[in-house]
Scaffold this active site. Structure first.
Site, PDB file in Angstrom:
ATOM      1  N   SER A 153       0.778  -1.249   0.259  1.00 53.65           N
ATOM      2  CA  SER A 153       0.202  -0.001   0.116  1.00 53.65           C
ATOM      3  C   SER A 153       0.842   1.244   0.068  1.00 53.65           C
ATOM      4  O   SER A 153       1.739   1.448  -1.045  1.00 53.65           O
ATOM      5  CB  SER A 153      -0.826  -0.058   1.356  1.00 53.65           C
ATOM      6  OG  SER A 153      -2.125   0.861   0.913  1.00 53.65           O
ATOM      7  N   ASP A 229      -9.930  -5.550  -3.893  1.00 57.60           N
ATOM      8  CA  ASP A 229      -9.349  -4.467  -2.966  1.00 57.60           C
ATOM      9  C   ASP A 229     -10.359  -3.408  -3.141  1.00 57.60           C
ATOM     10  O   ASP A 229     -10.440  -2.760  -4.272  1.00 57.60           O
ATOM     11  CB  ASP A 229      -8.096  -4.289  -3.529  1.00 57.60           C
ATOM     12  CG  ASP A 229      -7.059  -3.284  -2.657  1.00 57.60           C
ATOM     13  OD1 ASP A 229      -7.822  -2.200  -2.227  1.00 57.60           O
ATOM     14  OD2 ASP A 229      -6.043  -3.606  -2.328  1.00 57.60           O
ATOM     15  N   HIS A 265      -7.275  -6.020   0.649  1.00 53.67           N
ATOM     16  CA  HIS A 265      -6.364  -4.969   0.812  1.00 53.67           C
ATOM     17  C   HIS A 265      -5.667  -5.516   2.056  1.00 53.67           C
ATOM     18  O   HIS A 265      -4.466  -4.864   2.456  1.00 53.67           O
ATOM     19  CB  HIS A 265      -6.679  -3.680   0.950  1.00 53.67           C
ATOM     20  CG  HIS A 265      -5.661  -2.725   0.715  1.00 53.67           C
ATOM     21  ND1 HIS A 265      -4.981  -2.516  -0.623  1.00 53.67           N
ATOM     22  CD2 HIS A 265      -4.866  -1.982   1.560  1.00 53.67           C
ATOM     23  CE1 HIS A 265      -3.968  -1.438  -0.374  1.00 53.67           C
ATOM     24  NE2 HIS A 265      -4.059  -1.126   1.004  1.00 53.67           N
TER      25      HIS A 265
END
Length: 288
Positions: A153, A229, A265
């Site tokens: 991320s 995600d 995620h």
């Protein structure tokens, strides 16, 4: 010793150290985790390659070390893994702790140029210079000539940008669901507006812009992302923009993106594909 050992944990045949040290660059006490593969901790030879894992928003060095499942695969291939923190701690700048996506645990792996953040929010210098210099001096078994990056991320953003800014410094990089075009997403725009004095500085911290101007050696960038995600649909990752920029730069064949059906995620996703990312690094570090 430059580090204070807070814990030493035997795991997957190696040792995970929880460490703290005083950072002159960040002007605070920093914590990190370092995994040493079997037979390495406390020795100066044989030297082993090093993989830095850069964590994402709200995280610290504990997340990857405890939930990423990287240490199992690092143990198999004889790789040390460094898990740094994601920002300075305890600076108490106004607003530092007000939001999850700016300030504490959201350093964005850049050197701030806007006050008061410019005083010590210098994660780029910390990750690329100060921390490795201390680690390699303190632990003789870590091979400073074989270093790779990976990140998740915001950490994926860091792994991509620091790799592209420093041609030849790192053997490889890979990213889990990276913030790949921060100048065009809310997370990046908020961070860059807060940390950087001028909008003219934004592009040099954006992987999509950096790959267009990259003139170093050929590379092999590996990216994974889950199809479920939530930050794809909200426009925070923009991995497709990075792919398009690679194509524009004539480097489409040097960027591999794999979409993982149904994954989100979280660290459930990260740990599911830890093997792929560690083996990507292992190949370039010469141990696979």
């Amino acid at each position: 010793m430059a580090f204070t050992i807070k814990a030493k944990i035997v795991t997957f045949g190696g040792h995970l150290l929880k460490l703290t040290h005083e950072s002159a660059v960040l002007n605070c006490t920093m914590a990190l985790n370092v995994f040493f593969p079997p037979g390495v901790y406390g020795k100066t030879s044989p030297k082993v390659p090093v993989l830095f894992h850069l964590a994402g928003l709200t995280c610290s060095g504990d997340n990857g070390a405890e939930k990423g499942f990287f240490n199992h695969w690092a143990s198999k291939y004889g790789i040390a893994v460094v898990y740094p923190d994601t920002s300075p701690r305890g600076s108490n700048h106004p607003g530092e702790h007000d939001a999850y996506d700016f300030g504490s645990a959201a350093g964005f792996y850049l050197d701030a140029t806007k006050a008061p953040w410019s005083e010590n929010y210098k994660m780029e210098s910390y990750i690329t210079k100060e921390l490795p210099d201390i680690l390699f001096k303190e632990f003789g078994a870590l091979d400073e000539g074989r270093v790779s990056l990976m990140g998740h991320s915001m950490g994926g953003h860091g792994a991509l940008t620091l790799f592209l800014k420093n041609p030849g410094k790192y053997r490889s990089t890979s990213a889990f669901a990276p913030i790949a075009n921060p100048t065009n997403c809310q997370w990046g725009q908020k961070a860059f507006t807060g940390y950087l004095e001028s909008k003219d500085e934004w592009a040099k911290h954006d992987a999509t812009e950096l790959i267009k101007k990259y003139n170093g050696p050929d590379f092999d960038i590996f990216i994974t992302c889950g199809t479920a995600d939530e930050f794809i649909s909200s426009g925070q990752l923009l991995i497709e923009n990075f792919k398009a920029a690679a194509k524009e730069a004539g480097r489409e064949d040097q960027v591999r993106v794999e979409m993982k059906e149904g994954y989100d995620h979280s660290y459930y996703y990260v740990s599911s594909f830890a093997q792929d990312h560690v083996e990507h690094a292992a190949k370039h570090l010469g141990v696979l």
